[in-house]
Design an enzyme around this catalytic site. Structure first.
Site, short mmCIF file in Angstrom:
data_model
loop_
_atom_site.label_atom_id
_atom_site.label_comp_id
_atom_site.label_asym_id
_atom_site.label_seq_id
_atom_site.Cartn_x
_atom_site.Cartn_y
_atom_site.Cartn_z
CE LYS A 114 -0.90 -3.65 3.18
NZ LYS A 114 0.72 -4.08 2.66
N GLY A 159 2.05 -0.62 -3.44
CA GLY A 159 3.60 -1.40 -3.48
C GLY A 159 2.17 -2.50 -1.81
CB THR A 160 0.26 -3.71 -1.55
OG1 THR A 160 0.09 -3.05 -0.42
CG2 THR A 160 -0.82 -5.27 -1.40
CB THR A 161 1.76 -8.99 -2.01
OG1 THR A 161 3.13 -8.80 -2.08
CG2 THR A 161 1.59 -10.39 -2.39
CG MET A 189 -1.93 -1.13 1.46
SD MET A 189 -3.53 -1.28 1.00
CE MET A 189 -3.76 0.67 0.97
#
Lengths: 247, 221
Positions: free
Chosen positions: B42, B9-11, B1
């Site tokens: 998240k 920017g995350t998975t 995030m």
């Protein structure tokens, strides 16, 4: 527009203007794509500790996860490499050649850390002035005159900073204030204090720097011993994650 | 995030299984190269049986999730029955599609309802909505797309799906600089959502092992 399409046939990047290399007078910036992040050096009463994580990234990808970024130059000099790692390797190759030349001359003179720093400042400043910068952030640590610990950082523009703490990358923002806070006013760090600081700083750097991993190596340079130790693991603690929910 | 301009920017990942869905996410919120929150959550609640995985701009997705949760709550109060997963996904899709020029939000909506069982809907930044059994999103998704495709089989049981999701997010964390921290897992079935934190490392053990090794190498402590 039609003319553009003719000349750019088979070259989609030029048509979509993807790369600055196609603008006149510019070069494709191939440097700086594979950087290493933080390097931290701390001087203690008997020598120097230099630590860096073992990661070289490729853009946003953590590509090379087992790279020793603390390099032993000689029995009295250690070098920590941050910034573009290709440039670091190139500089180390040149330094290694200098060491070999000294060895061949066999006159008893050997490279001292302060001399290395002076040479690096000239090299980096010269390249900066030619507008072909080496994007290398270097920490030089060593023993001067057989007994005095010497620690200095040289940035990519050739400015040296000699101090009891030297850092590059994120460590400059996060670790240096921490080290300064814990520095005893009237004396140098002891090895135990410096070790604790290194471990704490590497842990916090792992938490707060996206371009880092939990594995790091530490180089120690004292009058009797110059070697790279590790790899160690950052002491991460994720207990707080249980207390966060929602966002 | 991400709080600055970036492609999420995350998975995040969600996978259907026989009886529900498993969702997984990393816990890093980054602002370019600085980690602004290392223990973010998240997996955000929309209703008791519908959760969403958020990636993209943190502020935008938090507000989106708030709005859709409000709308779903209103629906549930009016109709007197739990909301459908597809309805929540449609709400997200409408909001993202209408503001896609200014928004950077990529959502995976996952949940369980009585009509269709476990469902996963992917709503990426362009504002399309697709129902797929297995969805990954965020910057880390690129590194695990192949892994997930190779290991996903339709009709898996819950335990296998949890393993798949956990391994996928761990791999992404290993390779993607914008993803990091621990793996947050959530399993949604007819009984609701069961969330947990997957952290293989026991901090006491790591500290102990580290101390031993340090002592050995440096001869102090």
């Amino acid at each position: 527009m039609a003319n553009d399409m003719l000349t750019s046939f088979g070259r989609p990047r030029r048509f979509y203007n993807l790369m600055s290399a196609d603008l006149p007078g510019t070069r494709f910036p191939a440097s700086g794509i594979t950087p290493g992040s933080s390097v931290l050096g701390i001087r203690f009463d008997g020598g120097i500790l230099v630590s860096a994580d073992t990661l070289v990234t490729y853009g946003n990808l953590a590509r090379y996860q087992n790279v020793d970024r603390v390099i032993k130059i000689s029995d009295s000099v250690l070098l920590g490499g941050g910034g573009d790692f290709a440039d670091i390797q190139s500089i180390v190759r040149t330094i290694d050649q200098k060491i070999i030349n000294d060895h061949c001359r066999d006159d008893g003179a050997s490279m001292k850390p302060m001399a290395l720093v002076n040479w690096l400042t000239r090299l980096l400043y010269g390249r900066r002035s030619l507008k072909q910068p080496l994007k290398a952030e270097i920490i030089v640590a060593g023993i001067e005159d057989g007994c005095r610990p010497y620690l200095s950082a040289v940035d990519a523009r050739g400015s040296p900073f000699e101090n009891y703490v030297a850092a590059s990358g994120f460590a400059r923002l996060i670790a240096v204030p921490l080290v300064r806070e814990r520095k005893p006013i009237d004396r140098d760090f002891s090895l135990k204090e410096a070790s604790t600081l290194i471990r704490d700083c590497m842990r916090i750097l792992y938490y707060r720097d996206t371009r880092s991993i939990a594995q790091y190596t530490v180089g120690i340079c004292t009058p009797d011993n110059c070697s790279i130790k590790g790899p160690f693991k950052a002491e991460e603690n994720w207990a707080i994650a249980d207390h966060v929910s929602g966002y | 995030m991400d709080n600055c301009d970036y492609f999420g920017g995350t998975t995040i990942i969600a996978v259907e299984f026989d009886g529900g869905v498993v969702m997984g996410a990393d816990s890093r919120t980054s602002c370019r190269t600085y980690v602004s929150n290392r223990s973010a959550d998240k997996l955000t609640r929309i209703t008791d049986h519908i959760y969403c995985c958020r990636s993209g701009s943190a502020s935008q997705t938090q507000t989106l999730a708030n709005t859709v949760a409000y709308a779903m709550n209103y629906y549930e109060c009016s109709m007197g029955e739990p909301a459908l997963v597809r309805d929540a996904a449609v709400h997200f899709r409408n909001k993202i599609y209408d503001s896609r020029q200014t928004m950077m939000a990529s959502i995976i909506v996952a949940g369980w309802d009585r009509r269709h069982g476990g469902q996963v809907y992917s709503v990426p930044i362009t504002g399309l909505m697709v129902h797929e059994p297995c969805a990954v999103a965020g910057s880390g998704a690129a590194y695990i797309q192949g892994f997930v495709t190779a290991h996903y089989r339709p009709g898996m049981q819950q335990a296998d799906t949890v393993e798949l999701v956990k391994n996928a997010v761990q791999l992404a964390i290993q390779h993607d600089c914008s993803s990091g921290g621990i793996v947050r897992l959530g399993v949604i079935n007819e009984y609701g959502m069961d969330a947990c934190v997957c952290c293989d490392k026991d901090p006491a053990m790591v500290k102990y092992a580290n101390t031993l090794l340090w002592n050995l190498e440096f001869g102090i402590w």
